[in-house]
Motif scaffolding. Structure first.
Motif, PDB file in Angstrom:
ATOM      1  N   HIS A  95       0.829  -1.212   0.000  1.00 25.90           N
ATOM      2  CA  HIS A  95       0.000   0.000   0.000  1.00 25.90           C
ATOM      3  C   HIS A  95       0.863   1.262   0.000  1.00 25.90           C
ATOM      4  O   HIS A  95       0.539   2.238  -0.690  1.00 25.90           O
ATOM      5  CB  HIS A  95      -0.951   0.010   1.198  1.00 25.90           C
ATOM      6  CG  HIS A  95      -2.075  -0.965   1.081  1.00 25.90           C
ATOM      7  ND1 HIS A  95      -2.931  -1.012   0.006  1.00 25.90           N
ATOM      8  CD2 HIS A  95      -2.491  -1.936   1.927  1.00 25.90           C
ATOM      9  CE1 HIS A  95      -3.825  -1.963   0.183  1.00 25.90           C
ATOM     10  NE2 HIS A  95      -3.574  -2.555   1.352  1.00 25.90           N
ATOM     11  N   VAL A  96       1.939   1.262   0.765  1.00 26.13           N
ATOM     12  CA  VAL A  96       2.836   2.427   0.799  1.00 26.13           C
ATOM     13  C   VAL A  96       3.422   2.659  -0.593  1.00 26.13           C
ATOM     14  O   VAL A  96       3.454   3.790  -1.087  1.00 26.13           O
ATOM     15  CB  VAL A  96       3.950   2.259   1.861  1.00 26.13           C
ATOM     16  CG1 VAL A  96       5.001   3.353   1.713  1.00 26.13           C
ATOM     17  CG2 VAL A  96       3.353   2.277   3.267  1.00 26.13           C
ATOM     18  N   GLY A  97       3.865   1.601  -1.239  1.00 28.11           N
ATOM     19  CA  GLY A  97       4.397   1.725  -2.596  1.00 28.11           C
ATOM     20  C   GLY A  97       3.367   2.275  -3.562  1.00 28.11           C
ATOM     21  O   GLY A  97       3.671   3.136  -4.402  1.00 28.11           O
ATOM     22  N   SER A  98       2.147   1.789  -3.442  1.00 27.80           N
ATOM     23  CA  SER A  98       1.062   2.272  -4.290  1.00 27.80           C
ATOM     24  C   SER A  98       0.792   3.761  -4.038  1.00 27.80           C
ATOM     25  O   SER A  98       0.582   4.537  -4.973  1.00 27.80           O
ATOM     26  CB  SER A  98      -0.199   1.449  -4.029  1.00 27.80           C
ATOM     27  OG  SER A  98      -1.268   1.909  -4.811  1.00 27.80           O
ATOM     28  N   LEU A  99       0.818   4.155  -2.760  1.00 26.95           N
ATOM     29  CA  LEU A  99       0.615   5.565  -2.416  1.00 26.95           C
ATOM     30  C   LEU A  99       1.722   6.442  -2.998  1.00 26.95           C
ATOM     31  O   LEU A  99       1.457   7.524  -3.528  1.00 26.95           O
ATOM     32  CB  LEU A  99       0.558   5.743  -0.897  1.00 26.95           C
ATOM     33  CG  LEU A  99      -0.727   5.278  -0.224  1.00 26.95           C
ATOM     34  CD1 LEU A  99      -0.524   5.157   1.289  1.00 26.95           C
ATOM     35  CD2 LEU A  99      -1.867   6.239  -0.534  1.00 26.95           C
ATOM     36  N   LEU A 100       2.967   5.972  -2.899  1.00 31.98           N
ATOM     37  CA  LEU A 100       4.087   6.736  -3.439  1.00 31.98           C
ATOM     38  C   LEU A 100       3.902   6.943  -4.939  1.00 31.98           C
ATOM     39  O   LEU A 100       4.135   8.044  -5.456  1.00 31.98           O
ATOM     40  CB  LEU A 100       5.419   6.038  -3.156  1.00 31.98           C
ATOM     41  CG  LEU A 100       5.830   5.906  -1.690  1.00 31.98           C
ATOM     42  CD1 LEU A 100       7.158   5.169  -1.572  1.00 31.98           C
ATOM     43  CD2 LEU A 100       5.907   7.246  -1.007  1.00 31.98           C
ATOM     44  N   ASP A 101       3.467   5.899  -5.641  1.00 29.05           N
ATOM     45  CA  ASP A 101       3.231   6.016  -7.083  1.00 29.05           C
ATOM     46  C   ASP A 101       2.084   6.976  -7.391  1.00 29.05           C
ATOM     47  O   ASP A 101       2.218   7.873  -8.214  1.00 29.05           O
ATOM     48  CB  ASP A 101       2.917   4.648  -7.694  1.00 29.05           C
ATOM     49  CG  ASP A 101       4.118   3.734  -7.774  1.00 29.05           C
ATOM     50  OD1 ASP A 101       5.268   4.239  -7.704  1.00 29.05           O
ATOM     51  OD2 ASP A 101       3.922   2.515  -7.894  1.00 29.05           O
TER      52      ASP A 101
END
Length: 123
Positions: A95-101
């Motif tokens: 989820h953090v990676g998705s948010l960063l993207d």
């Protein structure tokens, strides 16, 4: 009134999480010159947080991503987020990676800053 007869600044809390609201109230209680506004009283400042509030139309975040983002804004680690949301640390990282993207951010702090500037979250 404060010790120097200056009127206290009234602050209203509009937080969807009762535990967080209690923590904020306890923290604000110890600050000289501030007091919590009574229900219905006009306040100079409002502290609000609704993690489920809809993000702007140009940012398509899922409800779970909003949950993760809200906890990131509070400074929670991946492990703390996983415990709070009852998901795995691996899922939090996803989820953090998705948010960063989605927020075009370079890191967690940058993601929170971008989200706040774009009105996705209120700090």
């Amino acid at each position: 009134m404060s010790d120097d007869d200056t009127p206290d600044i009234a602050i209203a809390l509009e937080v969807d999480d009762p535990v967080l609201a209690d923590r904020l109230a306890a923290l604000l209680d110890g600050v000289a010159g501030l007091r919590l506004a009574a229900p219905g009283e006009a306040a100079l400042a409002i502290v609000s947080r609704d993690r489920r509030a809809a993000p702007p139309a140009d940012i398509a975040l899922t409800p779970r991503e909003l949950d993760v983002l809200g906890l990131m804004a509070e400074g929670a680690s991946n492990k703390m987020i996983a415990r709070q949301l009852r998901i795995s640390v691996h899922t939090v990282k996803f989820h953090v990676g998705s948010l960063l993207d989605k927020l075009d951010a370079t890191g967690r702090t940058d993601a929170v800053a971008h989200a706040a500037r774009r009105g996705v979250i209120n700090l």
